[in-house]
Motif scaffolding. Structure first.
Motif: not given
Length: 363
Positions: A124-134, A138-142
Motif C-alpha cells: 500500500a505504501c509503495a503504491l502511494a509513493q508511485l501514484l504520488a510521483a504521478q 492520497g489515492r490508495v486505501g487499505l
C-alpha cells in the motif's frame, strides 16, 4: 471521581444509529466532577440538529446516576456536514463507500504466518509513493479485514478512533490516514485488550460496513487485507465489493504453498482474477549481501504456475521489515532504497500495470 471513571460510565451512551458508544468513538473530549457538578465536553460531526440534543439528554441521564453528582454541565461542539444525496435508482446507491473506488484488490494467503499483513502494508505504501510521483497523492486505501487479529494499525503507526460524518443510516466512518494511505481496520473499533469472538454473520456485517459505510473518497487502488482461510470474510467481501483481482502471498515451503494454492482456487471459483503470487520471506539476506534460502526455494513460482498466473516478486527476510512494522514505519517508507523497499515498489509497479490491462468479462 476521576475523569477516566466518568468516561467509563459514559460508555453506556450509544451514538444514534450505531452499537458503538460515544467514548470508543472518541467524542468525549473532557470529563470532570467539580463540587458535585459533572462537566462533560463532546465534539461531534453531524448535520442533524436532533443528534446533539439526543446525546445531551442521554449523557445527562447517565451522569445523574453516578453517586455524588448533583448537577451536570454538558457542552456539545458540533461541526456541521451534509452527506451527498444519492438517488435510490443510482447504480451503487447501496454501497456509498465503494462508488469512488477505481480498483479493489484482495490480499490473501490461505494460511496465517506468511507475513500477509506486512506485505499488504508495504505494498500500500509503495503504491502511494508511485501514484504520488504521478501527481495522484492520497489515492490508495487499505482495508484491514483481519477481524480476529488486526495488525495493520500497529504497522501503519495509527491509533485512536475514526471520526463519523452524518447520522443514522447515512453515517459514514472517515478512514485514518498515514504514509499517504487511507486505512480502516477493526483495530480502530475495539480496545487492545478486547478479543473479537464473533460468528460468521457478524463478520459478514462488519466487512459490508467497511465497504458501504466508510468514506473512502476517490481511490485508484483499495487493498483489502483478508484473514487466513477461505471462509465468511472472503465470501462476504466477494459478494459486497466487485474485486478487480487478488494477490496470493506465500512463503517458499510446501506447508505454505499447498494452502496458498487452495486460497487462489477459491478466488478463481468465485470469478475473481488472480493478479499474481508474491513470495514472502524468500531468502535471508545477511549483512554481507549473501542469500540463504531458510524456507526452501521455488515455492512461489510453482504456486503461480499451478494457478495460471505470474510471480510478482520475491521479498527477502530481513530485520528491517519487522522493525519497520513494529515501529509503524514500513520499510518502504523508512528505507525506500533498500533491497526490500525496491522489491515492494517493483511489485507495486507490476500491479498497476496488471490493473491497467483489460480483463475478460466475468461469467
Amino acid at each position: 471521581m476521576t475523569s477516566e471513571q466518568i468516561k467509563e460510565h459514559l460508555k453506556q451512551v450509544k451514538y444514534p444509529g450505531f452499537s458503538r458508544d460515544i467514548v470508543s468513538f472518541g467524542l468525549v473530549r473532557s470529563a470532570a466532577l467539580v463540587d458535585g457538578t459533572a462537566k462533560v465536553s463532546l465534539a461531534i460531526t453531524t448535520s442533524d440538529p436532533k443528534v446533539p440534543l439526543h446525546l445531551k439528554k442521554e449523557v445527562d441521564h447517565c451522569l445523574r446516576a453516578l453517586p455524588g453528582v448533583k448537577d451536570t454541565i454538558i457542552d456539545v461542539a458540533v461541526t456541521a456536514t451534509r452527506a451527498p444525496a444519492t438517488p435510490a435508482n443510482q447504480p451503487g446507491a447501496t454501497a456509498a463507500g465503494a462508488r469512488t473506488i477505481r480498483h479493489a484488490v484482495a490480499i490473501g494467503s490461505g494460511k496465517g504466518g506468511v507475513g500477509k499483513s506486512t506485505f499488504a502494508v508495504n505494498l500500500a505504501c509503495a503504491l502511494a509513493q508511485l501514484l504520488a510521483a504521478q501527481g495522484r497523492p492520497g489515492r490508495v486505501g487499505l482495508m484491514d479485514c483481519d477481524i480476529y487479529g488486526p495488525s495493520v494499525p500497529l504497522m501503519m503507526g495509527l491509533d485512536g478512533r475514526p471520526e463519523i460524518e452524518g447520522e443514522g443510516a447515512d453515517a459514514m466512518l472517515v478512514p485514518m490516514e498515514r504514509h499517504g494511505v487511507k486505512v480502516m481496520s477493526m483495530g480502530f473499533l475495539v480496545d487492545d485488550d478486547t478479543p473479537v469472538v464473533w460468528r460468521g454473520p457478524m463478520i459478514m456485517k462488519t466487512v459490508q460496513q467497511f465497504v458501504q459505510n466508510v468514506k473512502w473518497g476517490e481511490l485508484d487502488v483499495l487493498l483489502v487485507d483478508l484473514p487466513p482461510g477461505t471462509g465468511d470474510a472472503q465470501l462476504s467481501l466477494v459478494q459486497t465489493l466487485p474485486l478487480d483481482g487478488a494477490i496470493i502471498v506465500t512463503t517458499p515451503q510446501p506447508a505454505a504453498t499447498n494452502v496458498a494454492r487452495k486460497g487462489g482456487l477459491m478466488f478463481q471459483k468465485v470469478n475473481v482474477p488472480l493478479l499474481g503470487v508474491a513470495e514472502n520471506m524468500s531468502y535471508f539476506l545477511d549483512p554481507a549481501g549473501g542469500q540463504h534460502e531458510v524456507f526452501g526455494s521455488g515455492g512461489g513460482i510453482i504456486t503461480a504456475e499451478k494457478l495460471g498466473t505470474t510471480l510478482l516478486g520475491r521479498v527477502p527476510l530481513i530485520t528491517a521489515i519487522r522493525e519497520g512494522g513494529d515501529a509503524g514505519r514500513p520499510v518502504v517508507v523508512q528505507a525506500p532504497d533498500s533491497a526490500a523497499g525496491q522489491t515492494f515498489r517493483t511489485i507495486a509497479d507490476a500491479l498497476l500495470h496488471r490493473l491497467a490491462q483489460p480483463v475478460p468479462p466475468r461469467m
